[in-house]
Design a protein around this motif. Structure first.
Motif, mmCIF file in Angstrom:
data_model
loop_
_atom_site.group_PDB
_atom_site.id
_atom_site.type_symbol
_atom_site.label_atom_id
_atom_site.label_comp_id
_atom_site.label_asym_id
_atom_site.label_seq_id
_atom_site.Cartn_x
_atom_site.Cartn_y
_atom_site.Cartn_z
ATOM 1 N N MET A 1 0.824 -1.198 0.000
ATOM 2 C CA MET A 1 0.000 0.000 0.000
ATOM 3 C C MET A 1 0.867 1.259 0.000
ATOM 4 N N SER A 2 1.869 1.250 0.882
ATOM 5 C CA SER A 2 2.759 2.412 0.881
ATOM 6 C C SER A 2 3.825 2.203 -0.194
ATOM 7 N N SER A 3 3.356 2.102 -1.423
ATOM 8 C CA SER A 3 4.247 1.739 -2.514
ATOM 9 C C SER A 3 5.150 2.907 -2.882
ATOM 10 N N THR B 1 5.446 4.676 -5.372
ATOM 11 C CA THR B 1 4.881 5.175 -6.622
ATOM 12 C C THR B 1 5.598 6.428 -7.108
ATOM 13 N N ALA B 2 6.244 7.146 -6.163
ATOM 14 C CA ALA B 2 6.800 8.445 -6.529
ATOM 15 C C ALA B 2 8.287 8.378 -6.804
ATOM 16 N N VAL C 1 9.989 10.698 -9.362
ATOM 17 C CA VAL C 1 10.054 12.154 -9.202
ATOM 18 C C VAL C 1 11.400 12.560 -8.627
ATOM 19 N N GLU C 2 12.062 13.482 -9.302
ATOM 20 C CA GLU C 2 13.385 13.917 -8.877
ATOM 21 C C GLU C 2 13.283 15.153 -7.998
ATOM 22 N N PRO C 3 14.059 15.211 -6.902
ATOM 23 C CA PRO C 3 14.082 16.436 -6.104
ATOM 24 C C PRO C 3 14.634 17.601 -6.921
ATOM 25 N N GLN C 4 13.996 18.745 -6.779
ATOM 26 C CA GLN C 4 14.480 19.927 -7.488
ATOM 27 C C GLN C 4 14.644 21.075 -6.509
ATOM 28 N N THR C 5 15.447 22.043 -6.885
ATOM 29 C CA THR C 5 15.568 23.261 -6.084
ATOM 30 C C THR C 5 15.330 24.455 -6.992
ATOM 31 N N MET D 1 -3.933 -0.331 -3.740
ATOM 32 C CA MET D 1 -4.641 0.945 -3.684
ATOM 33 C C MET D 1 -3.625 2.075 -3.616
ATOM 34 N N THR E 1 -1.948 8.312 -4.654
ATOM 35 C CA THR E 1 -1.151 9.356 -5.279
ATOM 36 C C THR E 1 -1.960 10.427 -5.985
ATOM 37 N N HIS F 1 6.093 17.392 -3.812
ATOM 38 C CA HIS F 1 6.954 16.566 -2.969
ATOM 39 C C HIS F 1 7.886 17.490 -2.195
ATOM 40 N N TRP G 1 11.713 17.268 0.137
ATOM 41 C CA TRP G 1 12.843 16.503 0.683
ATOM 42 C C TRP G 1 13.629 17.385 1.635
ATOM 43 N N ARG H 1 5.058 13.273 -0.037
ATOM 44 C CA ARG H 1 4.955 12.600 -1.332
ATOM 45 C C ARG H 1 3.661 12.995 -2.046
ATOM 46 N N ALA I 1 14.684 20.312 -0.850
ATOM 47 C CA ALA I 1 14.366 20.225 -2.265
ATOM 48 C C ALA I 1 12.876 19.958 -2.395
ATOM 49 N N MET I 2 12.325 20.164 -3.574
ATOM 50 C CA MET I 2 10.900 19.921 -3.781
ATOM 51 C C MET I 2 10.668 19.469 -5.211
ATOM 52 N N ALA I 3 9.442 19.063 -5.489
ATOM 53 C CA ALA I 3 9.045 18.780 -6.856
ATOM 54 C C ALA I 3 7.564 19.105 -6.963
ATOM 55 N N ASP J 1 3.588 6.221 6.813
ATOM 56 C CA ASP J 1 3.780 4.826 7.222
ATOM 57 C C ASP J 1 5.238 4.614 7.570
#
Lengths: 348, 271
Positions: free
Chosen positions: A1-3, A5-6, A9-13, B1, B4, B27, B29, B37, B77-79, B238
């Protein structure tokens, strides 16, 4: 469930300056710096400080020209940034100039024998392959070590007295510490000369260390006080609320909180005295032989080594003095790095 | 499930018309630590949205993304994107200071400027941002009234901001953030250090504010969320990055949430 999925996505600044603009800014700065060099070479403006001031003026002109079409806010922002940056560069320049000349004139004498021999069997004007400053390095370290051993506990404890105990003598102690920090170093030397050197009828490393301690104590005590003052009252309250006595709270909560600040206090104290010459001339004098005994007769130190060989004034003697200065700078640098490494940073 | 692509379904039809603020796939970081997320949320203009969830699920991080305070943390950082009136506030051409002028913030701990008087504290934003606003007296009275503090301090505007009680200081901070006329006000657990009376006062203030501006409030207090907010968003972690479980009208979240975890949380079964 806590897959995950993300995961794609790359961190950006997005707030950092884009690369193209950074390259442009760097090249503009480099060009202005180069142009300032040209100005220094071909006009009356001279020296590193001349360069720095030219560079500062140029940068301001360039920024004004570049932002001429931007809004007034952006313009002010860019201008302030340039002024602040170049003020920092200008303040940096004299330091660079001192450091540069010590390295340029001192590196010739950096040879293995400089660190392994003393000057017992060498005349000052011998070639640099002979003789060294081991005795001066050992003497300096010995005296600073003894002075620190005396001063650090005393200084930190008086800081604790001023901030934690806050006894009836607080005002007096603070006043004395503050006026002591204004004592000329030669006076500290004279004080130890009349009290210790005349009494023992001998110059010694210990006498030198005492004179250095007199100079070091106010610096350490004041810095320790300022640092301890920064500890929030809440932390002390938390200690007391757990049923801790005042001294337990001071030593287990307050002091560990500002470990890195107290390291700074120690560094400032050492920095204050390691280059002192005048008080040592009256207390430890100087010597050309390697000695370790703190109570037995005159001992060499780097500042008196530099002072002595500069006074002799012949070519190789002066070269030795420059190398001594370079080693002194290097020792300070190494000591500071070690203190920073092992004094630790305050945990957050 | 998958969690996202959760959006505020109840408001999906109206949002485009008067979205105050919107995040798309946001997102966050801290260095390598993935804190948040894929948050897609819409905050309709002139509403109050409560952000709820257990400690450490990224609520504060999320609202700090909304006014570009996140980037002050080294290694951050962000997205994704954050849209104010449809414009991404993270576009390179956007001035972060301008964003913060429009999206104000009230912090968990009251932080009035100690070297300023009450009056100067209220006007500080105007002075700091070089805004030209006439009638400073009116602004001071208006903002303090809206923050519910005017009656208590009108006779001692020259006193230091630090001389007030904790609840009064927090309302002073709210007044201070109102003076620059933000379009959105972010509140990071504004009542967590306050007594019930001050809390009630601030909750009334929040409801009044929502007549003019968009309010987003992080809170640990379920009752508070149900009292003040029109919409609620429930965050969870989680152990990994925090994510959005569901967002809906406050009534639905508290009476008939679609996710069982939301039901457990609002009934106080965990967190």
């Amino acid at each position: 469930m806590s897959s995950e999925t993300a995961a794609t996505v790359e961190p950006q600044t997005p707030w950092s300056t884009p690369r193209a603009i950074r390259i442009r800014t760097t090249s503009v700065v480099a060009l202005s710096a180069a142009f300032a060099v040209v100005v220094v070479l071909f006009t009356g403006v001279a020296g590193i400080d001349g360069w720095a001031i030219t560079f500062m003026g140029l940068s301001i002109v360039v920024v004004l020209a570049r932002t001429s079409r931007a809004g007034s806010k952006e313009r002010k922002d860019a201008l302030m940034r340039v002024i602040i940056t170049s003020a920092a560069v200008t303040a940096f320049a004299p330091w660079l100039s001192i450091f540069g000349s010590v390295i340029l004139k001192g590196y010739l004498g950096i040879r293995p024998n400089f660190f392994s021999q003393d000057m017992r069997t060498t005349t000052p004007d011998d070639f640099l392959e002979f003789g060294g400053a081991l005795h001066a390095i050992v003497g300096s370290l010995l005296m600073v070590l003894i002075a620190s051993a005396i001063t650090l506990p005393l200084g930190i404890l008086s800081g604790v007295y001023l901030t934690e105990v806050r006894g009836r003598l607080t005002f007096l102690v603070r006043f004395v510490v503050q006026s002591m920090s204004g004592v000329p170093s030669i006076v500290a030397g004279l004080f130890i000369y009349t009290t210790w050197v005349t009494a023992t009828e001998s110059f010694s490393a210990f006498a030198g260390a005492l004179a250095l301690a007199v100079l070091m104590l106010p610096t350490v005590a004041r810095t320790a006080e300022e640092v301890l003052k920064l500890v929030p009252e809440d932390l002390r309250a938390a200690g007391y609320a757990l049923g801790a006595r005042q001294w337990r709270t001071a030593f287990m909560v307050v002091i560990p909180t500002v470990r890195s600040g107290l390291t700074t206090a120690a560094i400032l104290g050492v920095a204050r005295v390691i280059g002192e010459t005048a008080p040592l001339l009256l207390t430890s004098l100087s010597n050309s032989a390697l000695r370790f005994h703190p109570f037995d007769g005159p001992i060499a130190s780097l500042p008196t080594y530099v002072f002595g060989y500069l006074q002799i004034g012949t070519e190789y003697a002066i070269a030795r003095a420059w190398t001594g200065s370079l080693v002194l700078l290097a020792i300070v640098f190494v000591l500071f790095t070690l203190a920073r490494r092992f004094g630790g940073k305050d945990k957050r | 499930m998958s969690n996202t692509s959760t959006t505020v379904s109840a408001t999906a039809n109206e949002t485009t018309a008067f979205a105050g603020l919107e995040t798309r796939g946001a997102h966050a970081w801290f260095g390598k630590h993935h804190a948040l997320r894929d948050i897609s949320l819409t905050f309709p203009a002139r509403t109050v949205t409560g952000i709820i969830g257990p400690s450490g699920c990224g609520k504060s991080t999320f609202i700090r993304l909304l006014n570009r305070m996140h980037e002050f943390i080294p290694g951050a950082a962000m997205a994704g994107s954050v849209l104010l009136h449809g414009n991404d506030i993270y576009e390179p051409t956007v001035d972060a200071a301008e964003v913060r002028l429009k999206v104000g913030m009230v912090f968990q701990k009251p932080n009035p400027f100690p070297a300023m008087t009450i009056r100067e504290n209220v006007l500080s934003g105007i002075k700091l941002a070089h805004l030209k606003r006439p009638n400073h007296d009116d602004i001071v009275e208006n903002c303090l009234t809206r923050a519910g503090l005017w009656k208590e301090v009108k006779d001692r505007l020259g006193a230091s901001g630090g001389s007030l009680s904790g609840g009064q200081q927090q309302r002073l901070c709210i007044a201070r953030s109102l003076a620059v006329e933000p379009e959105v006000l972010l509140m990071d657990e504004p009542c967590s250090a306050l007594d019930p009376g001050s809390t009630l006062r601030i909750e009334e203030t929040i409801k009044e504010l929502a007549e003019k501006i968009t309010v987003i409030i992080v809170t640990h207090n379920m009752q508070q969320a149900s009292r003040v907010s029109d919409y609620c968003a429930f965050f969870l972690t989680d152990g990994g990055p925090g994510y959005l479980v569901e967002a809906d009208s406050t009534r639905k979240i508290f009476t008939n949430p679609s996710d069982p975890r939301t039901a457990d949380y609002v009934q106080g079964k965990f967190g």
